[in-house]
Motif scaffolding. Sequence first.
Motif, PDB file in Angstrom:
ATOM      1  N   LEU A  81       4.352  10.303  -7.025  1.00  0.00           N
ATOM      2  CA  LEU A  81       5.479  10.528  -7.743  1.00  0.00           C
ATOM      3  C   LEU A  81       4.937  10.745  -9.314  1.00  0.00           C
ATOM      4  O   LEU A  81       5.742  11.388 -10.087  1.00  0.00           O
ATOM      5  CB  LEU A  81       6.645   9.641  -7.652  1.00  0.00           C
ATOM      6  CG  LEU A  81       7.507   9.901  -6.240  1.00  0.00           C
ATOM      7  CD1 LEU A  81       8.239   8.701  -5.825  1.00  0.00           C
ATOM      8  CD2 LEU A  81       7.784  11.261  -6.172  1.00  0.00           C
ATOM      9  N   ILE A  82       4.073  10.116  -9.397  1.00  0.00           N
ATOM     10  CA  ILE A  82       3.381  10.105 -11.080  1.00  0.00           C
ATOM     11  C   ILE A  82       2.261  11.444 -10.976  1.00  0.00           C
ATOM     12  O   ILE A  82       2.166  11.865 -12.177  1.00  0.00           O
ATOM     13  CB  ILE A  82       2.742   8.944 -11.433  1.00  0.00           C
ATOM     14  CG1 ILE A  82       3.857   7.778 -11.690  1.00  0.00           C
ATOM     15  CG2 ILE A  82       1.868   9.129 -12.554  1.00  0.00           C
ATOM     16  CD1 ILE A  82       3.352   6.545 -12.023  1.00  0.00           C
ATOM     17  N   ALA A  83       1.538  11.814 -10.103  1.00  0.00           N
ATOM     18  CA  ALA A  83       0.649  12.962 -10.008  1.00  0.00           C
ATOM     19  C   ALA A  83       1.468  14.125 -10.960  1.00  0.00           C
ATOM     20  O   ALA A  83       0.444  14.663 -11.340  1.00  0.00           O
ATOM     21  CB  ALA A  83       0.529  13.135  -8.569  1.00  0.00           C
ATOM     22  N   LEU A 121       0.867  -1.344  -0.035  1.00  0.00           N
ATOM     23  CA  LEU A 121      -0.009  -0.015   0.011  1.00  0.00           C
ATOM     24  C   LEU A 121       0.801   1.138  -0.010  1.00  0.00           C
ATOM     25  O   LEU A 121       0.605   2.200  -0.683  1.00  0.00           O
ATOM     26  CB  LEU A 121      -1.061   0.091   1.085  1.00  0.00           C
ATOM     27  CG  LEU A 121      -2.183  -1.139   1.078  1.00  0.00           C
ATOM     28  CD1 LEU A 121      -2.802  -1.197   2.395  1.00  0.00           C
ATOM     29  CD2 LEU A 121      -2.998  -0.741   0.006  1.00  0.00           C
ATOM     30  N   LEU A 122       1.949   1.293   0.833  1.00  0.00           N
ATOM     31  CA  LEU A 122       2.912   2.379   0.821  1.00  0.00           C
ATOM     32  C   LEU A 122       3.320   2.434  -0.744  1.00  0.00           C
ATOM     33  O   LEU A 122       3.780   3.688  -1.242  1.00  0.00           O
ATOM     34  CB  LEU A 122       4.018   2.046   1.903  1.00  0.00           C
ATOM     35  CG  LEU A 122       3.544   2.711   3.206  1.00  0.00           C
ATOM     36  CD1 LEU A 122       4.685   1.865   4.228  1.00  0.00           C
ATOM     37  CD2 LEU A 122       3.332   4.217   3.559  1.00  0.00           C
ATOM     38  N   GLY A 123       3.835   1.260  -1.293  1.00  0.00           N
ATOM     39  CA  GLY A 123       4.483   1.472  -2.514  1.00  0.00           C
ATOM     40  C   GLY A 123       3.604   2.201  -3.439  1.00  0.00           C
ATOM     41  O   GLY A 123       4.017   2.958  -4.347  1.00  0.00           O
ATOM     42  N   ALA A 124       2.171   1.528  -3.360  1.00  0.00           N
ATOM     43  CA  ALA A 124       1.166   2.051  -4.391  1.00  0.00           C
ATOM     44  C   ALA A 124       1.165   3.629  -4.050  1.00  0.00           C
ATOM     45  O   ALA A 124       1.065   4.525  -5.060  1.00  0.00           O
ATOM     46  CB  ALA A 124      -0.201   1.449  -4.189  1.00  0.00           C
ATOM     47  N   ALA A 125       0.842   3.925  -2.719  1.00  0.00           N
ATOM     48  CA  ALA A 125       0.903   5.582  -2.602  1.00  0.00           C
ATOM     49  C   ALA A 125       2.063   6.473  -3.204  1.00  0.00           C
ATOM     50  O   ALA A 125       1.901   7.438  -3.604  1.00  0.00           O
ATOM     51  CB  ALA A 125       0.623   5.987  -1.124  1.00  0.00           C
ATOM     52  N   THR A 126       3.288   5.784  -2.929  1.00  0.00           N
ATOM     53  CA  THR A 126       4.379   6.538  -3.336  1.00  0.00           C
ATOM     54  C   THR A 126       4.196   6.677  -4.752  1.00  0.00           C
ATOM     55  O   THR A 126       4.588   7.681  -5.516  1.00  0.00           O
ATOM     56  CB  THR A 126       5.633   5.331  -3.032  1.00  0.00           C
ATOM     57  OG1 THR A 126       5.746   5.304  -1.486  1.00  0.00           O
ATOM     58  CG2 THR A 126       6.942   6.192  -3.507  1.00  0.00           C
ATOM     59  N   LEU A 143       3.805  17.457  -4.180  1.00  0.00           N
ATOM     60  CA  LEU A 143       3.689  16.162  -4.463  1.00  0.00           C
ATOM     61  C   LEU A 143       4.879  15.242  -4.372  1.00  0.00           C
ATOM     62  O   LEU A 143       4.869  14.021  -3.970  1.00  0.00           O
ATOM     63  CB  LEU A 143       2.835  15.924  -5.791  1.00  0.00           C
ATOM     64  CG  LEU A 143       1.429  16.142  -5.148  1.00  0.00           C
ATOM     65  CD1 LEU A 143       0.676  16.511  -6.899  1.00  0.00           C
ATOM     66  CD2 LEU A 143       0.601  15.055  -4.659  1.00  0.00           C
ATOM     67  N   THR A 144       5.919  15.794  -5.078  1.00  0.00           N
ATOM     68  CA  THR A 144       7.225  15.031  -4.936  1.00  0.00           C
ATOM     69  C   THR A 144       7.658  14.737  -3.744  1.00  0.00           C
ATOM     70  O   THR A 144       8.202  13.840  -3.428  1.00  0.00           O
ATOM     71  CB  THR A 144       8.206  15.813  -5.937  1.00  0.00           C
ATOM     72  OG1 THR A 144       7.753  15.750  -7.219  1.00  0.00           O
ATOM     73  CG2 THR A 144       9.497  14.948  -6.253  1.00  0.00           C
ATOM     74  N   MET A 145       7.674  15.927  -2.952  1.00  0.00           N
ATOM     75  CA  MET A 145       8.030  15.584  -1.426  1.00  0.00           C
ATOM     76  C   MET A 145       7.436  14.642  -0.590  1.00  0.00           C
ATOM     77  O   MET A 145       7.833  14.000   0.096  1.00  0.00           O
ATOM     78  CB  MET A 145       8.146  17.254  -0.660  1.00  0.00           C
ATOM     79  CG  MET A 145       9.102  18.002  -1.281  1.00  0.00           C
ATOM     80  SD  MET A 145      10.818  17.315  -1.229  1.00  0.00           S
ATOM     81  CE  MET A 145      11.219  16.923   0.457  1.00  0.00           C
ATOM     82  N   VAL A 146       5.912  14.720  -0.824  1.00  0.00           N
ATOM     83  CA  VAL A 146       5.176  13.717  -0.448  1.00  0.00           C
ATOM     84  C   VAL A 146       5.436  12.237  -0.781  1.00  0.00           C
ATOM     85  O   VAL A 146       5.777  11.468  -0.124  1.00  0.00           O
ATOM     86  CB  VAL A 146       3.534  13.993  -0.706  1.00  0.00           C
ATOM     87  CG1 VAL A 146       2.538  12.785  -0.262  1.00  0.00           C
ATOM     88  CG2 VAL A 146       2.999  15.104   0.297  1.00  0.00           C
ATOM     89  N   GLY A 147       5.863  12.066  -2.167  1.00  0.00           N
ATOM     90  CA  GLY A 147       6.108  10.876  -2.814  1.00  0.00           C
ATOM     91  C   GLY A 147       7.455  10.824  -1.938  1.00  0.00           C
ATOM     92  O   GLY A 147       7.879   9.122  -1.751  1.00  0.00           O
TER      93      GLY A 147
END
Length: 177
Positions: A79-81, A70-75, A105-109
Motif C-alpha cells: 500500500l505504500i508502493a 509478516l502479512l501486515g508488513a507485506a500489506t 498494487l493497491t488491490m494486492v494490498g
Amino acid sequence: MSDNGGDFRRGRRETEEERADRRWNDLLQELRVVQTGVQILFGFLLSVVFQPRFTTLSETDQDIYLATVLLGAATTGALIAPVSFHRLLTGHRLKPQTVDWASRLTMVGMFLLLCTMASVLLLILRLVLPDTLALWLVIGMAAWFVLCWLVLPLWMRARHIAELDRPTPGGTRRGDS
C-alpha cells in the motif's frame, strides 16, 4: 469511442493524461483512508510481542502471530508502493502506466489486508473462544470483507454496464452519445 479516446461508459470527455491525473488523485484519496488503518494495525501488531502474556501463548498462536506480522508488513509494503512508483516515475511521461501499476498494487494490498485482518481475528478469537468457533467466525468475517470489498462493487459495475447496454425506446443504447 469518442474522438478524444474516451469510452462512452466513462461519461467524461478527457484526454488520456487528464484521465490519468484524475485516477491518480482518486487513488491517493483511497490510499489515505486504507494506509491509516493499516499503519495503526501494524503498530499494534508490533507491540504485541513485548507484552508479558506473549510468552504464554501456545506455539500455534505464536506462529499465527508471526504470520500476521509478516502479512501486515507485506500489506504495508504493497500500500505504500504506489508512492514510490509515483516518486520514481514522475516527469518521465508514464502517468497512465504509473496509475495502472499503483492500482494493481493497491488491490494486492487490499487482498493482503484481508489476510492480515483474518489472521489478527484468528489470533484474538482463539484466545477467548473454542478453536472451531473462532475459525468459523473468521471465515464469516473474511466472507463479509469479500462481499463488501469485491462482490458488491463488481455486482454494481456489472449492473451499470448492463443498463448502459440496454436499448432505449428509440433503439439506441443508453451509453451512446
